[in-house]
Scaffold this motif. Structure first.
Motif, PDB file in Angstrom:
ATOM      1  N   GLN A 113      -3.285  -6.846  -3.305  1.00 57.19           N
ATOM      2  CA  GLN A 113      -2.779  -6.775  -1.942  1.00 57.19           C
ATOM      3  C   GLN A 113      -3.334  -7.896  -1.065  1.00 57.19           C
ATOM      4  OE1 GLN A 113      -0.493  -4.477  -0.582  1.00 57.19           O
ATOM      5  NE2 GLN A 113      -0.692  -5.990   1.028  1.00 57.19           N
ATOM      6  N   PHE A 169     -12.454  -4.773   5.619  1.00 56.09           N
ATOM      7  CA  PHE A 169     -11.655  -3.778   4.895  1.00 56.09           C
ATOM      8  C   PHE A 169     -12.500  -2.632   4.352  1.00 56.09           C
ATOM      9  CE2 PHE A 169      -8.533  -7.119   5.120  1.00 56.09           C
ATOM     10  CZ  PHE A 169      -7.354  -6.411   5.290  1.00 56.09           C
ATOM     11  N   ASP A 219      -4.343  -9.802   2.308  1.00 59.41           N
ATOM     12  CA  ASP A 219      -4.955  -9.151   3.482  1.00 59.41           C
ATOM     13  C   ASP A 219      -4.036  -9.086   4.700  1.00 59.41           C
ATOM     14  OD1 ASP A 219      -5.179 -11.932   3.825  1.00 59.41           O
ATOM     15  OD2 ASP A 219      -7.312 -11.916   4.353  1.00 59.41           O
ATOM     16  N   THR A 235      -7.107  -0.448  -4.830  1.00 61.03           N
ATOM     17  CA  THR A 235      -6.533  -1.536  -4.037  1.00 61.03           C
ATOM     18  C   THR A 235      -7.475  -2.726  -4.110  1.00 61.03           C
ATOM     19  OG1 THR A 235      -5.582   0.090  -2.529  1.00 61.03           O
ATOM     20  CG2 THR A 235      -5.728  -2.183  -1.728  1.00 61.03           C
ATOM     21  N   ILE A 273      -7.971  -6.037  -2.256  1.00 60.17           N
ATOM     22  CA  ILE A 273      -7.551  -6.855  -1.114  1.00 60.17           C
ATOM     23  C   ILE A 273      -7.937  -8.307  -1.398  1.00 60.17           C
ATOM     24  CG2 ILE A 273      -7.974  -7.354   1.340  1.00 60.17           C
ATOM     25  CD1 ILE A 273      -6.505  -4.745   1.107  1.00 60.17           C
ATOM     26  N   PRO A 301      -1.869  -0.087   6.682  1.00 62.21           N
ATOM     27  CA  PRO A 301      -3.119   0.378   6.062  1.00 62.21           C
ATOM     28  C   PRO A 301      -3.263   1.899   6.107  1.00 62.21           C
ATOM     29  CG  PRO A 301      -3.560  -0.529   8.233  1.00 62.21           C
ATOM     30  CD  PRO A 301      -2.123  -0.812   7.939  1.00 62.21           C
ATOM     31  N   MET A 308       0.825  -1.221   0.000  1.00 64.92           N
ATOM     32  CA  MET A 308       0.000   0.000   0.000  1.00 64.92           C
ATOM     33  C   MET A 308       0.860   1.274   0.000  1.00 64.92           C
ATOM     34  SD  MET A 308      -2.843  -1.686   2.414  1.00 64.92           S
ATOM     35  CE  MET A 308      -4.398  -0.880   2.137  1.00 64.92           C
ATOM     36  N   ALA A 363      -1.596  -6.414   4.223  1.00 59.83           N
ATOM     37  CA  ALA A 363      -2.240  -5.088   4.224  1.00 59.83           C
ATOM     38  C   ALA A 363      -2.291  -4.498   5.626  1.00 59.83           C
ATOM     39  CB  ALA A 363      -3.655  -5.190   3.660  1.00 59.83           C
ATOM     40  N   GLU A 417     -12.635  -5.243  -1.641  1.00 57.81           N
ATOM     41  CA  GLU A 417     -12.278  -6.426  -0.851  1.00 57.81           C
ATOM     42  C   GLU A 417     -12.772  -7.638  -1.623  1.00 57.81           C
ATOM     43  OE1 GLU A 417     -13.224  -6.479   3.412  1.00 57.81           O
ATOM     44  OE2 GLU A 417     -13.585  -8.628   3.257  1.00 57.81           O
ATOM     45  N   ASN A 461      -3.220  -1.979  -6.971  1.00 59.35           N
ATOM     46  CA  ASN A 461      -2.454  -2.647  -5.919  1.00 59.35           C
ATOM     47  C   ASN A 461      -3.146  -3.967  -5.577  1.00 59.35           C
ATOM     48  OD1 ASN A 461      -2.026  -1.820  -2.364  1.00 59.35           O
ATOM     49  ND2 ASN A 461      -0.986  -3.337  -3.587  1.00 59.35           N
TER      50      ASN A 461
END
Ligand code: TPP
Length: 512
Positions: free
Chosen positions: A409, A472, A411, A433, A435, A418, A390, A414, A509, A407
């Motif tokens: 990413q 998230f 979890d 992003t 996740i 964050p 991130m 992350a 997410e 991104n």
């Protein structure tokens, strides 16, 4: 002029106009100089690990260093993990670390610590300023170090009296010369090797994975019949249509050794002698197969592109445009797998997207299916220290404005940094992003088996981050970032399209 102002003016004169900052009392004069001296984009980061990771992402895309502004030893301490990743990516960075006034330090106030000792393992150059008069020349020396090949980390510690005392002098930066050249005779040795009919692989990283180096490597491979492979992690890799498709070294000792099994000669092009990420009981530590010879075309701090050009010349290899890769892949449907997510991203990513990849176990197969995507850059987490993604995305968006950052990413990773989302919202950065919410430390489940440890209830609990389940969406919204959840590929495609069609950050997410 006080020392802080001379420091700021020297940074600007040396081409550093972006500073990722988390200031404290000892940096107040530097912060106040920002009000008097125009030209520095100061980006507030709410955690120092975000500042150092953002400086890494910025440098990878801009090709120039940013500064960080950090508060005393503890501030630097929070930053070092992503300085470690930046050092592995050969990213240039100038850290400015404030400290107690020179005459106050001997009293051992609460924030005093051994800053030089903390900085040294993560910096190529460390210096504590002695006075306001020399702070400008210290800053120039720091910039000169950062600019030297292949890109270095310089840490300048500025006690607060060196910032507030008068007598500061702005100092010009003498840019370091070009990187060391590889001798023609040495290149000829490699050319002779490539003219033989023996299985040979070039292992590429750094500038060899960006144009014009990439096209030269491809031309060399076509003329000589050698193979190309990239290191497992790379600072910046130009990919997609118009660029040669080069596979990366697979994850895992056995897979990596299998990829090199047929090779008799491995030639390093800016790369290192490849080793396993970790030692495993009873397993080899190096990736080089038995009986394979190691050669070096260019070391990481040598002129890799020029060495490739000389080699191409010696072999009569001329870079050619890449053939048309055919139509762009369709948006896939069906189950959410690494392969289908990769195809979806390839189908929907905008031209010149920047992919920041800290996808850990889920993402090991993302590469193959994204080769036919529009031209893009791919940034890996380079040092194995999680919590880079991130911040990297944040810095990359500032270093390459106008390009969408995606991104990807994991979890667990992350959750280290964050706070980067707040800076993305504050600066209105074009970052999407994604996740990968598997709610596990999945990679460690594999590692448990690889080292020969027996899984039991307690060890498995150490890898379960699903209780309670991280939300998230709420996390992103708390920091001013719009967010939504995707449970299917169709939902992911909709959200990715939406996020790319508007400006500013967005978080998806993806429940897997
Ligand atoms: C700074 C740091 N701390 C801890 C680790 C050890 N570690 C490696 S991977 C990992 C978990 C990663 O989980 P996640 O990001 O969710 O990815 P997944 O394994 O699920 O693919 C941890 C804790 C590390 N590499 N770096």
């Amino acid at each position: 002029m006080n020392g802080a102002e001379s420091l700021l003016r020297t940074l600007l004169a040396g081409g550093i106009d972006t500073c990722f900052a988390n200031p404290g009392t000892s940096e107040m004069h530097f912060v106040s100089a920002l009000d008097r001296v125009p030209g520095m984009r100061a980006v507030l980061c709410l955690f120092e690990g975000v500042a150092s990771g953002a400086a890494d992402g910025y440098a990878r895309m801009k090709g120039r260093p940013a500064a960080t502004l950090l508060h005393c030893g503890p501030g630097l301490g929070y930053a070092v993990t992503n300085l470690h990743n930046a050092r592995r990516a050969a990213s240039p960075i100038v850290n400015i670390v404030g400290d107690h006034a020179t005459y106050h330090r001997p009293l051992d106030p609460p924030l005093a610590s051994d800053i030089e000792g903390l900085a040294r393992p993560f910096s190529h150059w460390v210096h504590t300023a002695k006075s306001a008069v020399t702070l400008g020349s210290d800053a120039a020396a720091a910039i000169e170090c950062a600019l030297s090949a292949p890109g270095r980390i310089a840490t300048l510690i500025a006690p607060s009296d060196t910032a507030w005392d008068e007598g500061g002098e702005v100092c010009a930066v003498t840019p370091p010369g070009a990187p060391a050249r590889v001798g023609v005779d040495h290149v000829e040795v490699i050319a002779t090797l490539l003219r033989k009919d023996e299985p040979t692989t070039l292992l590429l990283t750094g500038a060899a994975l960006r144009e014009p180096g990439l096209a030269m490597a491809k031309a060399i491979a076509e003329v000589s019949g050698c193979n190309l492979i990239a290191e497992f992690t790379n600072g910046r890799f130009q990919r997609g249509r118009g660029h040669a498709q080069v596979a990366r070294m697979p994850w895992g000792l056995d897979h990596a050794r299998a990829a090199l099994a047929e090779t008799r000669h491995l030639v390093l092009v800016g790369a290192r002698d490849p080793v396993a990420f970790f030692a495993f009981p009873g397993k080899p530590r190096k990736l080089l197969p038995d009986g394979c010879y190691l050669h070096v075309l260019a070391k990481p701090d040598e002129d890799v592109v020029e060495a490739l050009a000389t080699l191409a010349d010696a072999l009569g290899a001329t870079p050619k445009p890449e053939p048309d890769a055919g139509p762009r892949p369709d948006v896939p449907t069906g189950p959410t797998t690494t392969e289908s997510v990769a195809r979806l991203i390839a189908a929907l990513m905008p031209e010149q997207a920047i992919i920041v990849d800290e996808s850990v176990s889920f993402g090991r197969g993302l590469f193959a299916a994204t080769g036919g995507a529009p031209p893009h850059d791919w940034l890996h987490q380079t040092g194995g220290a999680i919590g880079a993604g991130m911040p990297l995305a944040t810095g990359a968006a500032i270093g390459a404005p106008g390009r969408r950052v995606i991104n990807i990413q994991a979890d667990g990773s992350a959750m280290y940094t964050p706070q980067a989302l707040w800076t993305q919202a504050h600066e209105r950065l074009d970052v999407t992003t994604i996740i990968i919410a598997n709610r596990k430390y999945a990679v460690l489940l594999g590692e448990l088996a690889s080292v020969g440890a027996n899984p039991g209830r307690h060890s498995l609990e150490m890898m379960d981050i699903g209780n309670p389940a991280l939300d998230f969406i709420k996390l992103a919204e708390t920091m001013g970032v719009e967010a939504a959840r995707a449970g299917t590929l169709v939902e992911l495609a909709d959200l990715l399209r939406t996020s790319c069609s508007k400006s500013g950050p967005f978080l998806i997410e993806l429940v897997v």
